[in-house]
Design an enzyme around this catalytic site. Structure first.
Site, PDB file in Angstrom:
ATOM      1  N   TRP A   1      53.094 -12.217 -44.498  1.00  0.00           N
ATOM      2  CA  TRP A   1      53.658 -10.953 -44.849  1.00  0.00           C
ATOM      3  C   TRP A   1      52.991  -9.962 -45.447  1.00  0.00           C
ATOM      4  O   TRP A   1      52.490  -9.102 -45.286  1.00  0.00           O
ATOM      5  CB  TRP A   1      55.166 -11.038 -45.342  1.00  0.00           C
ATOM      6  CG  TRP A   1      56.030  -9.803 -45.494  1.00  0.00           C
ATOM      7  CD1 TRP A   1      55.759  -8.561 -45.161  1.00  0.00           C
ATOM      8  CD2 TRP A   1      57.173  -9.960 -46.564  1.00  0.00           C
ATOM      9  NE1 TRP A   1      56.845  -7.935 -45.833  1.00  0.00           N
ATOM     10  CE2 TRP A   1      57.418  -8.541 -46.624  1.00  0.00           C
ATOM     11  CE3 TRP A   1      57.676 -10.840 -47.360  1.00  0.00           C
ATOM     12  CZ2 TRP A   1      58.599  -8.153 -47.262  1.00  0.00           C
ATOM     13  CZ3 TRP A   1      58.870 -10.319 -48.184  1.00  0.00           C
ATOM     14  CH2 TRP A   1      59.349  -8.923 -48.170  1.00  0.00           C
TER      15      TRP A   1
ATOM     16  N   TYR B   1      51.970  -6.485 -39.889  1.00  0.00           N
ATOM     17  CA  TYR B   1      51.653  -6.674 -41.295  1.00  0.00           C
ATOM     18  C   TYR B   1      50.017  -6.202 -41.420  1.00  0.00           C
ATOM     19  O   TYR B   1      49.328  -6.659 -40.877  1.00  0.00           O
ATOM     20  CB  TYR B   1      51.520  -8.268 -41.468  1.00  0.00           C
ATOM     21  CG  TYR B   1      52.968  -8.886 -41.680  1.00  0.00           C
ATOM     22  CD1 TYR B   1      54.065  -7.837 -41.711  1.00  0.00           C
ATOM     23  CD2 TYR B   1      52.782 -10.343 -41.323  1.00  0.00           C
ATOM     24  CE1 TYR B   1      55.314  -8.649 -41.656  1.00  0.00           C
ATOM     25  CE2 TYR B   1      54.381 -10.909 -41.159  1.00  0.00           C
ATOM     26  CZ  TYR B   1      55.535 -10.252 -41.556  1.00  0.00           C
ATOM     27  OH  TYR B   1      56.652 -10.584 -41.522  1.00  0.00           O
TER      28      TYR B   1
ATOM     29  N   SER C   1      48.986 -17.350 -52.302  1.00  0.00           N
ATOM     30  CA  SER C   1      47.491 -16.634 -52.719  1.00  0.00           C
ATOM     31  C   SER C   1      46.611 -17.503 -53.268  1.00  0.00           C
ATOM     32  O   SER C   1      45.159 -17.296 -53.399  1.00  0.00           O
ATOM     33  CB  SER C   1      47.716 -15.446 -53.739  1.00  0.00           C
ATOM     34  OG  SER C   1      48.468 -15.872 -54.993  1.00  0.00           O
TER      35      SER C   1
END
Length: 332
Positions: free
Chosen positions: A21, A54, A283
């Site tokens: 996302w 996205y 991440s």
């Protein structure tokens, strides 16, 4: 990693899945996207969830490059349609023309001839529901998607679709669900269970709030999601002092159980049989592995009771309209 059946489909999805996302649509660099995706495979994650909107195709393109190096039958791929893809007024929603255009564009970016799950990202009340359903069914008939799902439709919208097309129309629902956002328990889970629909839940860590890194009365940490202009868009859904204080009350409970706070939060979500998979973002590769470790953790009744006491009245528990969702239904 444990796996669960996605509704009444034949798809077996990992209890922990990887989403794109805010991260892989531009929130992190390409090298990090690749590293996290490969870490997911290493951890046994086989379910990858994205959407055309996205980064207006950026997340799909990133995964198209990375996932295409893996055998197609080694992962379950889901994407979505509905969001605005350009500044053109008609380039959004769930009209038949838009669905036909967007599935082809998604497949091109994802470098595949089909997705396993094609989801209506929100309901579109400006289009007759019959048109939307027929267009989605055509995507399956053409072999461009194996199954259909929806995200953040109201219960009445879901019931109307099922009345028109039968309970086999959808195999998945994608609601927001976490310790702090418990709204699906009120009505949605009962509805989906009754119709053989599995839930793949988004934001099970409340966009990072349930990691404990955000502290009451303190500014957000540098380098965190809420410190980023590109990734802090939905901050107000879960970020408030009451929630931050409740999370801090959970810390000693997790420690006493020998768990990290994120592992406790993910295991709490997975305690519900209505949940097929918890979509996590990452991440860094180590975050992927840490999240994956929550699969298979069983929480005792005493631990769950302690969690309830710690949360108090902080969680949202009533049925709540999702961001950008609408309640209306147009019929032919």
């Amino acid at each position: 990693m444990r796996y669960r059946k996605l509704g009444d489909s034949d798809l077996e999805v990992s209890e922990i899945s990887l989403g794109s996302w805010l991260t892989y649509s531009g929130g992190v660099e390409a090298d990090a996207t690749r590293a996290c995706t490969e870490a997911a495979f290493d951890a046994g994650i086989n379910f990858f969830d994205t959407a055309n909107v996205y980064g207006r195709g950026a997340a799909e393109s990133a995964w198209g490059e990375i996932l295409s190096s893996h055998p197609r039958d080694s992962y379950v791929l889901a994407t979505k349609v509905w969001g605005r893809m350009s500044d053109e007024p008609e380039d959004a929603g769930l009209s038949a023309d838009q669905i036909a255009r967007q599935i082809d564009a998604s497949l091109t970016r994802l470098r595949t001839d089909h997705v396993d799950l094609y989801q209506a990202h929100r309901f579109d009340p400006s289009v007759p529901i019959e048109e939307t359903i027929e267009a989605l069914q055509k995507v399956v008939e053409q072999g461009k998607a194996r199954y259909l799902g929806f995200s953040e439709w109201t219960n009445e919208q879901v019931r109307t679709a099922i009345e028109l097309a039968g309970p086999e129309l959808f195999v998945s629902s994608q609601p927001q669900y976490s310790m702090l956002w418990q709204a699906p328990e009120a009505e949605l889970f009962g509805l989906t269970e009754a119709h053989g629909i599995g839930n793949i839940v988004w934001s099970p860590l409340a966009q990072g709030v349930l990691t404990g890194k955000y502290l009451p009365g303190r500014p957000v940490p540098e380098g965190s999601r809420f410190a980023s202009d590109t990734m802090a868009g939905a901050r107000d859904l879960v970020y408030n002092e009451a929630n931050l204080e409740a999370v801090q009350r959970l810390v000693p409970i997790a420690e006493e159980a020998g768990l990290t706070l994120p592992a406790l939060a993910l295991a709490w979500v997975l305690r519900r049989p209505e949940v097929s998979s918890a979509i996590t973002g990452a991440s860094r590769p180590e975050q992927v592995h840490a999240n994956a470790a929550a699969s298979g953790i069983d929480l005792t009744p005493d631990l769950l009771a302690a969690v309830d006491r710690a949360l108090g009245d902080a969680p949202l528990t009533e049925p709540t309209l999702a961001p950008q969702a609408e309640t209306a239904i147009m019929r032919r």
